[in-house]
Design a protein around this motif. Structure first.
Motif, PDB file in Angstrom:
ATOM      1  N   THR A  14      94.901 -23.822 -74.458  1.00 15.78           N
ATOM      2  CA  THR A  14      95.688 -22.631 -74.185  1.00 15.78           C
ATOM      3  C   THR A  14      95.725 -21.734 -75.409  1.00 15.78           C
ATOM      4  O   THR A  14      96.114 -22.169 -76.493  1.00 15.78           O
ATOM      5  N   GLU A  15      95.299 -20.480 -75.221  1.00 14.64           N
ATOM      6  CA  GLU A  15      95.328 -19.509 -76.301  1.00 14.64           C
ATOM      7  C   GLU A  15      95.194 -18.105 -75.722  1.00 14.64           C
ATOM      8  O   GLU A  15      94.830 -17.929 -74.569  1.00 14.64           O
ATOM      9  N   THR A  16      95.476 -17.114 -76.546  1.00 17.66           N
ATOM     10  CA  THR A  16      95.331 -15.722 -76.120  1.00 17.66           C
ATOM     11  C   THR A  16      94.289 -14.970 -76.931  1.00 17.66           C
ATOM     12  O   THR A  16      93.919 -13.862 -76.584  1.00 17.66           O
ATOM     13  N   THR A  17      93.805 -15.577 -78.011  1.00 18.72           N
ATOM     14  CA  THR A  17      92.786 -14.926 -78.841  1.00 18.72           C
ATOM     15  C   THR A  17      91.389 -15.365 -78.403  1.00 18.72           C
ATOM     16  O   THR A  17      91.229 -16.340 -77.682  1.00 18.72           O
ATOM     17  N   PRO A  30      88.641 -16.111 -74.783  1.00 15.81           N
ATOM     18  CA  PRO A  30      89.629 -17.156 -75.058  1.00 15.81           C
ATOM     19  C   PRO A  30      89.024 -18.503 -74.635  1.00 15.81           C
ATOM     20  O   PRO A  30      88.292 -18.583 -73.644  1.00 15.81           O
TER      21      PRO A  30
END
Length: 102
Positions: free
Chosen positions: A41-44, A36
């Protein structure tokens, strides 16, 4: 100012995967290492690091660059500070060309 020749030699000696993995956890893929993105901000895992090209790129926020750029952005360092940190990590003394960068 730091000579371009020194910067190129430094980038040839450092491995961007080692530099980035000191700060974030990378997963090995078939070609690149992924995670990530540490810059938004991210989840992948849109953040890719290429050992072959010595380059990082986020497909989400478009952050990209060399080991120097990563340290500048991740650790909020100036160009000179990032070069000095990388040089210390590989046992090189920073060479200045004698001109003032200000």
């Amino acid at each position: 100012m730091i000579e371009e020749k020194f910067i190129q030699e430094l980038l040839e000696r450092v491995d961007i995967v080692d530099v980035v993995s000191r700060h974030i956890q990378l997963e090995a893929g078939e070609v690149n290492f992924t995670a990530p993105c540490p810059f938004h901000t991210e989840t992948t895992s849109s953040f890719a690091v290429s050992r072959e090209r010595q380059f990082y790129h986020c497909f989400g926020c478009e952050a990209h660059g060399s080991a120097i750029g990563f340290l500048m952005q991740y650790s909020n360092l100036s160009f000179t500070e990032a070069v000095e940190e990388l040089a210390r990590s590989v046992g090189m003394a920073v060479e200045h060309d004698g001109t003032d960068s200000a």
